[in-house]
Design a protein around this motif. Structure first.
Motif, PDB file in Angstrom:
ATOM      1  N   GLN A   1       1.110  -1.417   0.350  1.00  0.00           N
ATOM      2  CA  GLN A   1       0.154  -0.159  -0.033  1.00  0.00           C
ATOM      3  C   GLN A   1       0.802   1.669   0.166  1.00  0.00           C
ATOM      4  N   GLN A   2       2.403   1.718   1.119  1.00  0.00           N
ATOM      5  CA  GLN A   2       2.876   2.167   1.163  1.00  0.00           C
ATOM      6  C   GLN A   2       3.519   2.803  -0.488  1.00  0.00           C
ATOM      7  N   LEU A   3       4.005   1.460  -1.255  1.00  0.00           N
ATOM      8  CA  LEU A   3       4.417   1.451  -2.327  1.00  0.00           C
ATOM      9  C   LEU A   3       3.561   2.046  -4.010  1.00  0.00           C
ATOM     10  N   ASP A   4       1.849   1.852  -3.496  1.00  0.00           N
ATOM     11  CA  ASP A   4       1.412   2.202  -4.787  1.00  0.00           C
ATOM     12  C   ASP A   4       1.166   3.475  -4.021  1.00  0.00           C
ATOM     13  N   ALA A   5       1.443   4.798  -2.843  1.00  0.00           N
ATOM     14  CA  ALA A   5       1.276   6.011  -2.584  1.00  0.00           C
ATOM     15  C   ALA A   5       2.123   6.390  -2.783  1.00  0.00           C
ATOM     16  N   ASP A   6       3.545   6.039  -3.145  1.00  0.00           N
ATOM     17  CA  ASP A   6       4.290   6.220  -3.315  1.00  0.00           C
ATOM     18  C   ASP A   6       4.692   6.865  -5.008  1.00  0.00           C
ATOM     19  N   LYS A   7       4.704   5.360  -5.267  1.00  0.00           N
ATOM     20  CA  LYS A   7       4.466   5.183  -6.221  1.00  0.00           C
ATOM     21  C   LYS A   7       2.938   7.136  -7.113  1.00  0.00           C
ATOM     22  N   GLN A   8       2.444   6.912  -6.343  1.00  0.00           N
ATOM     23  CA  GLN A   8       1.245   7.983  -6.902  1.00  0.00           C
ATOM     24  C   GLN A   8       1.714   9.172  -6.593  1.00  0.00           C
ATOM     25  N   LYS A   9       2.684   9.244  -5.484  1.00  0.00           N
ATOM     26  CA  LYS A   9       3.000  10.651  -5.355  1.00  0.00           C
ATOM     27  C   LYS A   9       4.482  11.106  -6.570  1.00  0.00           C
ATOM     28  N   ILE A  10       4.742  10.060  -6.688  1.00  0.00           N
ATOM     29  CA  ILE A  10       6.538  10.189  -7.230  1.00  0.00           C
ATOM     30  C   ILE A  10       5.980  11.200  -8.989  1.00  0.00           C
TER      31      ILE A  10
ATOM     32  N   LYS B   1       6.840  14.141 -10.463  1.00  0.00           N
ATOM     33  CA  LYS B   1       7.199  13.833 -12.044  1.00  0.00           C
ATOM     34  C   LYS B   1       6.870  14.833 -12.693  1.00  0.00           C
ATOM     35  N   LYS B   2       6.165  14.847 -12.409  1.00  0.00           N
ATOM     36  CA  LYS B   2       4.628  15.471 -13.469  1.00  0.00           C
ATOM     37  C   LYS B   2       4.352  16.965 -12.982  1.00  0.00           C
ATOM     38  N   LEU B   3       4.859  17.485 -11.847  1.00  0.00           N
ATOM     39  CA  LEU B   3       4.380  18.843 -11.352  1.00  0.00           C
ATOM     40  C   LEU B   3       6.401  19.567 -11.725  1.00  0.00           C
ATOM     41  N   ILE B   4       7.530  18.519 -11.916  1.00  0.00           N
ATOM     42  CA  ILE B   4       8.960  18.638 -12.277  1.00  0.00           C
ATOM     43  C   ILE B   4       8.429  19.345 -13.753  1.00  0.00           C
ATOM     44  N   GLY B   5       8.181  18.383 -14.298  1.00  0.00           N
ATOM     45  CA  GLY B   5       7.752  18.650 -15.585  1.00  0.00           C
ATOM     46  C   GLY B   5       7.228  20.109 -16.158  1.00  0.00           C
ATOM     47  N   GLN B   6       6.297  19.779 -15.373  1.00  0.00           N
ATOM     48  CA  GLN B   6       5.676  21.659 -15.925  1.00  0.00           C
ATOM     49  C   GLN B   6       6.187  23.330 -15.687  1.00  0.00           C
TER      50      GLN B   6
ATOM     51  N   ASP C   1      11.393  33.807  -7.410  1.00  0.00           N
ATOM     52  CA  ASP C   1      12.384  32.959  -6.950  1.00  0.00           C
ATOM     53  C   ASP C   1      11.587  31.840  -6.487  1.00  0.00           C
ATOM     54  N   GLN C   2      10.853  32.583  -5.593  1.00  0.00           N
ATOM     55  CA  GLN C   2       9.861  30.911  -4.606  1.00  0.00           C
ATOM     56  C   GLN C   2       9.840  30.058  -5.223  1.00  0.00           C
ATOM     57  N   ALA C   3       9.418  29.931  -7.151  1.00  0.00           N
ATOM     58  CA  ALA C   3       8.330  29.092  -7.293  1.00  0.00           C
ATOM     59  C   ALA C   3      10.446  28.358  -7.920  1.00  0.00           C
ATOM     60  N   LEU C   4      11.282  28.630  -8.221  1.00  0.00           N
ATOM     61  CA  LEU C   4      12.383  28.623  -8.463  1.00  0.00           C
ATOM     62  C   LEU C   4      12.502  27.606  -6.540  1.00  0.00           C
ATOM     63  N   ARG C   5      12.605  28.067  -5.338  1.00  0.00           N
ATOM     64  CA  ARG C   5      12.770  27.437  -4.805  1.00  0.00           C
ATOM     65  C   ARG C   5      12.079  25.891  -4.607  1.00  0.00           C
ATOM     66  N   SER C   6      10.636  26.415  -4.777  1.00  0.00           N
ATOM     67  CA  SER C   6       9.743  25.196  -5.078  1.00  0.00           C
ATOM     68  C   SER C   6      10.111  23.789  -5.944  1.00  0.00           C
ATOM     69  N   GLN C   7      10.576  24.598  -7.384  1.00  0.00           N
ATOM     70  CA  GLN C   7      11.144  23.117  -8.127  1.00  0.00           C
ATOM     71  C   GLN C   7      12.775  22.852  -7.966  1.00  0.00           C
TER      72      GLN C   7
ATOM     73  N   LEU D   1      10.984  15.127  -5.090  1.00  0.00           N
ATOM     74  CA  LEU D   1      11.195  13.494  -5.827  1.00  0.00           C
ATOM     75  C   LEU D   1      12.424  12.279  -5.347  1.00  0.00           C
ATOM     76  N   THR D   2      13.748  13.258  -5.326  1.00  0.00           N
ATOM     77  CA  THR D   2      14.658  12.224  -5.048  1.00  0.00           C
ATOM     78  C   THR D   2      15.051  11.220  -3.259  1.00  0.00           C
ATOM     79  N   GLN D   3      14.767  12.163  -2.226  1.00  0.00           N
ATOM     80  CA  GLN D   3      13.706  11.659  -1.437  1.00  0.00           C
ATOM     81  C   GLN D   3      12.879  10.226  -1.145  1.00  0.00           C
ATOM     82  N   GLN D   4      11.305  10.624  -2.602  1.00  0.00           N
ATOM     83  CA  GLN D   4      10.655   9.658  -3.205  1.00  0.00           C
ATOM     84  C   GLN D   4      11.263   8.284  -3.800  1.00  0.00           C
TER      85      GLN D   4
END
Length: 455
Positions: free
Chosen positions: A116-125, A129-134, A169-175, A182-185
């Motif tokens: 269950q944790q893996l499925d949740a992590d998979k969705q988070k990742i 990834k989608k956010l980073i891509g955007q 600047d905030q956006a860059l920090r957020s990126q 993502l690395t942690q996930q």
């Protein structure tokens, strides 16, 4: 095995002893105190044989039933103990199975949580990834700073340039944060995958152990069932034999009384015969003394007063074994206590075995232990089958009779004079006997004594 007449009377008591109507199934037997299994079995067989021998003059079937009863009763405690131990192994196996089942269940729960944790992590990742891509797409289109800050702050943000730069600047920090996240996930995901593999391996191992435990439990249950069946059969057999003996009890007691009467008659005959022989011998001693006194008187000498002679040692008969040394003694002379847990019909606590048994094979030559006169030869109605009874007269004031029972055939006749070592019979198992052997008795001055004292 035979009893001498007076001794036979007591041996009849042994029949009562040997009727061994079990007082209780739980009563212990002598074998139960032996140190190991072999000793227990040997003691049990010896006890059964003794019981059979003590009853053989009554009825062979009854004798065997009594012997079997001793065997069954003796085996029962060990069988019951074996059943308890087998049931203990079943209980242990059940506990092991239950413990392993619990561990498997717990591991399965862990697996479900990790999955269950893996499925949740998979969705988070995937979301990260989608956010980073955007963000990356927007930055590329706007020369490094995402123009569409609504990705982070919504679509209604319309402040000054400074505000816009702050937002950028905030956006860059957020990126950057998204990248760290993502690395942690990814790291967490790798760890979860490892945990999943470990728990799956644990489940596999536990299931194998559980299967083995189940097989062990089944084997233990099968063993316990076999042990219980044995105990049930022993109890059933013991009860059956006990009932048979109880049912036969009146008839056996009647036979005991009849045999006792015959044996008493034989004993009385020997006692009376020996008494007359000793009286005749004493009379002869008096006659000889009187003749000597008369002779002395005729010579004018003083006659010595008559003094009754003192009996000499019984060894003066010079008895020899009725068999070669190679024939063993299988049962000695002496008292036999009533087996524990059996019924003592006459309340004597046992019986006296008034002879010794030689383990002679059927057809073994039997020799006269000393010179004498045969006064009984052939079939006897006292349970001894083909017997020979020899009176050895009086030697140094002692009278002696020897008796040989259970012969296959007899080669001497009543009234015949025999010499020491002369062939008189061939051993067998006639009369009330359960196997080939010879029962040998010695009667000294009208009383049964241990033959080994004289041989």
């Amino acid at each position: 095995m035979r009893k001498s007449p007076a001794g036979r009377q007591r041996r009849i008591l042994s029949a009562a002893v040997a009727l061994v109507l079990a007082a209780s199934l739980g009563a212990s037997s002598p074998a139960a105190f032996a140190d190991d299994l072999e000793d227990q079995q040997a003691a049990l067989k010896a006890e059964a044989a003794r019981v059979q021998q003590s009853l053989e003059f009554v009825d062979a079937k009854i004798s065997k039933a009594a012997g079997d009863l001793v065997i069954y009763r003796g085996q029962l405690p060990a069988a019951q103990q074996a059943l308890l131990e087998a049931q203990g192994r079943v209980a242990s196996a059940v506990k092991e199975v239950e413990a392993l089942a619990a561990r498997v269940d717990l591991a399965q729960q862990n697996k479900a949580k990790i999955t269950q944790q893996l499925d949740a992590d998979k969705q988070k990742i995937a979301s990260t990834k989608k956010l980073i891509g955007q963000i990356a797409t927007q930055a590329y289109k706007s020369g490094g700073v995402p123009s569409d800050l609504t990705l982070f702050f919504g679509s209604n943000n319309t402040g000054s340039l400074t505000d816009t730069m702050d937002l950028a600047d905030q956006a860059l920090r957020s990126q950057n944060s998204a990248m760290d996240k993502l690395t942690q996930q990814n790291a967490t995901n790798v760890n979860s995958q490892a945990r999943l593999q470990a728990v799956e391996a644990e489940i596999k191992d536990l299931k194998a152990k559980a299967d083995a435990a189940l097989a062990k439990e089944k084997a233990a249950r099968d063993e316990a069932a076999a042990k219980k069946a044995k105990v049930d059969k022993l109890i059933a057999d013991t009860t059956r034999l006990n009932n048979e003996l109880e049912a036969a009890k009146p008839g056996i007691q009647k036979k005991l009384a009849a045999v006792k009467a015959r044996q008493d008659a034989v004993a009385a005959e020997i006692v009376e015969r020996d008494r007359k022989l000793r009286e005749a011998w004493l009379a002869e001693q008096r006659r000889i003394a009187a003749a000597a006194a008369a002779a002395a008187k005729a010579k004018g000498e003083e006659a010595k007063p008559y003094v009754p002679p003192v009996a000499g040692p019984p060894s003066a008969f010079g008895l020899r074994h009725p068999f070669p040394d190679s024939v063993p003694i299988t049962s000695g002379f002496g008292w036999r206590a009533t087996p524990p847990g059996t019924i003592d019909f006459y309340g004597t606590g046992g019986y006296m075995h008034t002879g010794i048994d030689f383990g002679a094979a059927c057809g073994t030559p039997v020799y006269a232990a000393a010179a004498g006169t045969v006064f009984s030869a052939g079939w006897a109605d006292d349970g001894g089958g083909n017997n020979v009874k020899i009176s050895h007269g009086v030697v140094q004031g002692n009278s002696l009779t020897t008796i040989y029972y259970h012969n296959t055939s007899v080669v001497v006749s009543v009234g015949q004079q025999v010499s020491q070592g002369q062939l008189i019979a061939y051993s067998g198992t006639t009369g009330n006997s359960t196997g080939c052997h010879s029962h040998f008795e010695t009667w000294l001055n009208g009383e049964a004594v241990d033959p080994m004292r004289l041989l």
